[in-house]
Design a protein around this motif. Structure first.
Motif, PDB file in Angstrom:
ATOM      1  N   GLU A 714       0.849  -1.195   0.000  1.00 33.20           N
ATOM      2  CA  GLU A 714       0.000   0.000   0.000  1.00 33.20           C
ATOM      3  C   GLU A 714       0.881   1.240   0.000  1.00 33.20           C
ATOM      4  O   GLU A 714       1.860   1.320   0.753  1.00 33.20           O
ATOM      5  CB  GLU A 714      -0.908   0.012   1.220  1.00 33.20           C
ATOM      6  N   GLY A 759      -2.704   5.453  -0.270  1.00 38.39           N
ATOM      7  CA  GLY A 759      -3.815   4.518  -0.154  1.00 38.39           C
ATOM      8  C   GLY A 759      -3.954   3.576  -1.326  1.00 38.39           C
ATOM      9  O   GLY A 759      -4.668   2.574  -1.238  1.00 38.39           O
ATOM     10  N   ASN A 909     -13.705   4.084   4.260  1.00 39.25           N
ATOM     11  CA  ASN A 909     -12.580   3.454   3.575  1.00 39.25           C
ATOM     12  C   ASN A 909     -11.317   4.111   4.103  1.00 39.25           C
ATOM     13  O   ASN A 909     -11.076   5.288   3.852  1.00 39.25           O
ATOM     14  CB  ASN A 909     -12.692   3.631   2.057  1.00 39.25           C
ATOM     15  N   ASN A 910     -10.551   3.338   4.888  1.00 39.27           N
ATOM     16  CA  ASN A 910      -9.343   3.883   5.542  1.00 39.27           C
ATOM     17  C   ASN A 910      -9.675   5.110   6.395  1.00 39.27           C
ATOM     18  O   ASN A 910      -9.019   6.152   6.313  1.00 39.27           O
ATOM     19  CB  ASN A 910      -8.272   4.228   4.506  1.00 39.27           C
ATOM     20  N   ASP A 911     -10.737   4.971   7.186  1.00 38.03           N
ATOM     21  CA  ASP A 911     -11.169   5.996   8.136  1.00 38.03           C
ATOM     22  C   ASP A 911     -11.716   7.256   7.473  1.00 38.03           C
ATOM     23  O   ASP A 911     -11.960   8.266   8.147  1.00 38.03           O
ATOM     24  CB  ASP A 911     -10.020   6.392   9.095  1.00 38.03           C
TER      25      ASP A 911
END
Length: 919
Positions: A714, A759, A909-911
């Motif tokens: 990532e 991301g 999505n990813n906070d």
């Protein structure tokens, strides 16, 4: 509301010195003008003369706010063409909510009762039953016709706010719809049955039967999570869809709507036959075409004559055409033509004599190739096929086609298909007719410019000129070809031409196109110099030729060369340039170097004058040759290939070399290099791993065995200014300098570092600890719309709106709340997911976490959402994605439209909040 007021609800009484209608005429004009200017809320359903005149023309076109492909486009234009809904100033406002009084007017139009309204009498309604003056007459009519139930609508709890301006709820619309269809009795029967929706408890008891019937008739369906959302507001687009679908169960005949069979379709005109009457419509650029089986538009070219349609249009200009049955209402019969007689009669021979058929001026006559002909040109004893319509009962002949006869012609067209076994070619001629003819070996000639072709050399889509004599192909000349391929042995290659030897031994010369692609197996970024041209041992190649017969691609199919990887130098004579080597099987070979031999020594390009100093005894080299001619010579500094065996007893390993497939045995490596692993040893390298063995100066030992890996990571940060990217994986973090690395997208196309962001998932190829290449991984994020566990497939509707189909063929890993499962049955249509492919081909599905909260406010400074919290430990502020999807049902909302205390579901999505669903 008093008893007297209730009894006098539907009566016309003079309850004041100034009649109510006198007030209404002036007041309505002012109110409607203000409404249309400021809100547009009533304009879509308004029925003033001015509005109707304006919107009738607009309804047959395209509303500027109903874009092509909009989910309700079909239903909006169908009802707009019938005048059931109208627009204003070219707008329909599909996402606006509908009020109860507006829905009543639409229902009356649907029932074709709007003209029964009594506008001459004074209308009296209870004081606490609030309806905008313009709609009062229509609401009274609705009560009179049983469209509205007095007891329900006049209940005290229902009169706390303005009844007419109240937003129509989904369950209220369900009742209105079923009453408009005259199916209240069915609703009464179904009133005690549960709806089957997850929120059935929220459904009003007196609406349950109507919802059940609406669902059974497929007029309405549920929302996400198997909810009906009974109190949810209905948008204009949704209401148009409900009533459009309801027309299938309606017996009302609309004045400008005709259903029947297309009797003629030509020259921008469409004629529809129905019960002995034919109606002809003009088709224009604004005419919309659909089928009853789909929500998507079709083209006029998709509609065939003699199919069943519904046409809507005033003054015989078609605004809306819907194919209700695509089956052509015709029958075919064949026979031997006898003659054409006066009175539009046509006779075919039969076993007992002659059979008579009738045609008219609209009947078409065509030859075997589909070319129009005159009826008088039909030849006796020709076999013809008649098409007769079956919809009117008259069985009129609509088409006569000659199906057999002698064909002699020269014409142009395109190649549609080639049957090498049956020796036939199907052409599409210049008139658009598809026809098939056979060829004869030895008499049929095929060519392209100056080259003679074989039938197999023809390509589908090529433009050709062809000659037919006595039904047999005599010549086919390619006039504008598509790409085609030829094969042979490469004998000569220059900057402008390529010469190859064909299978029959003859030579062919082709011009090179601009920058032809060179493809050589097991060789990356091959160039023309890598090709081997030789009269005896040249590469067997396949040339791809463009429509101008120029070579645009050269692909090596096989090579006639000898390859000696890791051969040992025995001797090199600098005068004769003779090199003697011993291969890994201890066999000696002598080759001669010349000025064409490609030399590569430790990354340096030497020449024949100094190469001798490097070719000392026992030096390891990689050598390719044709006979005694050396094509390439490389001093070995490394071996690339596969670890095929490890012998712990003799401390040796066996490598299978990538280019030649040969195997070599070497002592254990001094060091092992694997990305992300500290102090790796040979035991960490599985047999079958792709490796690079970097050699010591003496070439007899492996200094470092580098293991090639592809790791999915990532992106943590991306810095295009320094060409660096930091990555995260399950073993930690690292930084990569991308300045010299190729970066590609999921399709293998080159992209710049600026195309990547934090991301993103990346597949990074490593040679040991050294990165070699970076490939971006495609991510699909959205809501699952269907799951096929039995077929290993699922459909995801992306937040951008497109639907993506996935077939899980390489395994699946579903990650939900940190736990991993492997069965698609663990997914539901309520899940929001992020999908990607892992390096092993497995599909990775990450279920996005969700959180339910009460909305408090939006902070535009930080682009964050503030929610109310049940306790002090609750997180209450959340960052929004730049393209966060906010909606209620199918209606897209802005963040500013959210109100305090609105119940919302957030998906992360990813906070970062990527979706908000208003409840």
């Amino acid at each position: 509301m008093s008893h007297r007021e209730g009894n006098n609800l539907l009566s016309a009484q003079k309850r004041s010195k100034r009649p109510l209608k006198a007030y209404s005429t002036k007041a309505v004009s002012a109110v409607m003008a203000g409404t249309m200017i400021f809100s547009g809320a009533s304009a879509v359903f308004a029925d003033t003369a001015a509005t109707a005149a304006t919107t009738t023309t607009q309804s047959v076109g395209i509303f500027s706010d109903v874009k092509a492909g909009f989910w309700a486009e079909k239903h909006i234009y169908k009802l707009a063409s019938q005048g059931i809904v109208v627009g204003n100033n070219g707008l329909f406002r599909p996402g606006d909510s509908v009020t109860q009084q507006e829905a009543v007017l639409m229902a009356l139009r649907f029932m074709k009762l709007q003209d029964k309204v009594d506008t001459s009498s004074t209308v009296a309604l209870p004081n606490d039953f609030k309806v905008t003056n313009y709609y009062k007459d229509y609401v009274v009519l609705a009560f009179q016709q049983g469209l509205l139930d007095k007891a329900t609508e006049m209940a005290p709890d229902n009169l706390k706010t303005s009844w007419g301006e109240r937003k129509a709820s989904r369950e209220w619309i369900a009742e209105l719809l079923i009453r408009a269809l005259g199916k209240s009795a069915d609703a009464a029967v179904a009133a005690s049955a549960p709806t089957g929706f997850a929120d059935d408890a929220k459904v009003s008891a007196n609406k349950r039967g109507y919802i059940n019937v609406a669902v059974d008739l497929k007029l309405a369906n549920g929302l996400d999570g198997n909810r009906f959302d009974p109190q949810g507001a209905v948008t204009r687009a949704q209401l148009a869809t409900f009533f459009s679908r309801a027309e299938a169960h309606n017996t009302v005949e609309y004045d400008n709507t005709v259903s029947g069979t297309i009797s003629q379709l030509a020259d921008g005109k469409l004629s529809v036959y129905n019960n002995g009457k034919t109606s002809t419509y003009t088709l224009g650029a604004s005419t919309a075409y659909y089928t009853s089986a789909s929500e998507s538009r079709i083209n006029l070219s998709d509609i065939q004559p003699y199919t069943k349609v519904t046409v809507i249009g005033a003054t015989y200009n078609a605004a809306y055409v819907e194919v209700t049955d695509p089956t052509q209402q015709v029958e075919s019969l064949s026979g031997s033509f006898a003659m054409v007689a006066p009175g539009n009669k046509l006779w075919l021979k039969s076993a007992t004599g002659f059979t008579e058929y009738y045609y008219d001026e609209a009947t078409t006559f065509v030859d075997a190739n589909g070319t129009p002909i005159e009826s008088a040109s039909l030849v006796a004893d020709s076999v013809v096929t008649l098409q007769r319509e079956t919809y009117s009962g008259s069985h009129k002949v609509v088409k006569v086609q000659v199906t057999s006869g002698v064909v002699n012609k020269t014409t142009t067209g395109t190649v549609q298909s080639i049957d090498l076994t049956g020796k036939s070619i199907t052409f599409k001629n210049a008139a658009g007719t598809v026809e098939t003819f056979k060829w004869e070996d030895g008499t049929s000639l095929f060519s392209s410019q100056s080259s003679v072709l074989q039938p197999a050399d023809l390509k589908t889509g090529a433009a050709v000129k062809y000659t037919i004599k006595e039904n047999v192909i005599r010549t086919v000349e390619v006039t504008e070809g598509v790409e085609r391929t030829v094969q042979g042995v490469l004998t000569e290659l220059s900057n402008s031409t390529v010469v190859y030897k064909k299978t029959d031994g003859t030579r062919e010369v082709k011009l090179l196109g601009t920058k032809p692609v060179i493809v050589i197996p097991n060789m990356n970024s091959a160039v023309a110099d890598d090709l081997i041209a030789d009269t005896v041992g040249g590469d067997k190649i396949q040339l791809t030729l463009n429509s101008s017969d120029q070579v645009i691609k050269i692909e090596v199919l096989s090579r006639q060369i000898e390859q000696y990887s890791g051969a040992t130098v025995i001797d090199y004579n600098t005068k004769t340039q003779l090199l003697t080597v011993m291969d890994t099987e201890k066999k000696a070979h002598v080759v001669q170097l010349d000025e064409k031999t490609k030399l590569l020594i430790e990354g340096v390009l030497p020449n024949l004058s100094n190469v001798g100093t490097k070719l000392v005894e026992n030096r390891k080299v990689n050598l390719t040759a044709i006979g005694q001619r050396a094509l390439s010579l490389e001093i070995v500094t490394k071996y690339e290939g596969t670890l095929s065996a490890v012998n712990s007893s003799f401390k040796t390993i066996v490598l299978k070399l990538k280019d030649s497939g040969q195997t070599i045995t070497m002592p254990y490596p001094q060091l092992v290099d694997i990305f992300g692993k500290t102090n790796p040893t040979l035991s960490d390298v599985p047999v079958g791993s792709n490796v690079t063995a970097s050699l010591t100066t003496s070439q007899d030992l492996i200094a470092v065995l580098k293991v090639k890996t592809v790791l999915q990571v990532e992106a943590a940060t991306v810095n295009s200014g320094t060409n660096r990217i930091s990555i995260k994986w399950n073993g930690g973090t690292s930084e990569i300098n991308t300045a010299a690395l190729p970066i590609t997208n999921e399709a293998g196309e080159s992209i710049k570092l600026t195309a990547l962001k934090s991301g993103d998932y990346l597949n990074v190829t490593f040679d040991g600890s050294t990165p070699l290449a970076i490939q971006a991984v495609k991510l699909t994020t959205g809501q699952i719309s269907s799951v096929g566990a039995a077929t290993n497939s699922l459909i995801v509707k992306e937040y951008a709106g497109a639907a993506q189909n996935f077939t899980v063929s390489g395994g699946v890993r579903i990650i939900r709340d940190g736990a991993t499962t492997t069965a698609l049955s663990n997914l539901t249509t309520a899940d929001r997911v992020e999908i990607r492919k892992d390096t092993d081909g497995a599909t990775v599905i990450r279920v996005l976490p969700q959180l339910t909260r009460s909305f408090s406010r939006y902070d535009s400074t930080t682009n964050s959402l503030v929610t109310k919290r049940a306790n002090l430990n609750d997180k209450y502020q959340f960052t929004l994605a730049s393209n966060v999807y906010i909606h209620q049902g199918d209606t897209t909302l802005s963040v500013q439209s959210l109100k305090e205390n609105d119940n919302i579901i957030m998906y992360f999505n990813n906070d970062i909040v990527v979706e908000i669903v208003k409840q």
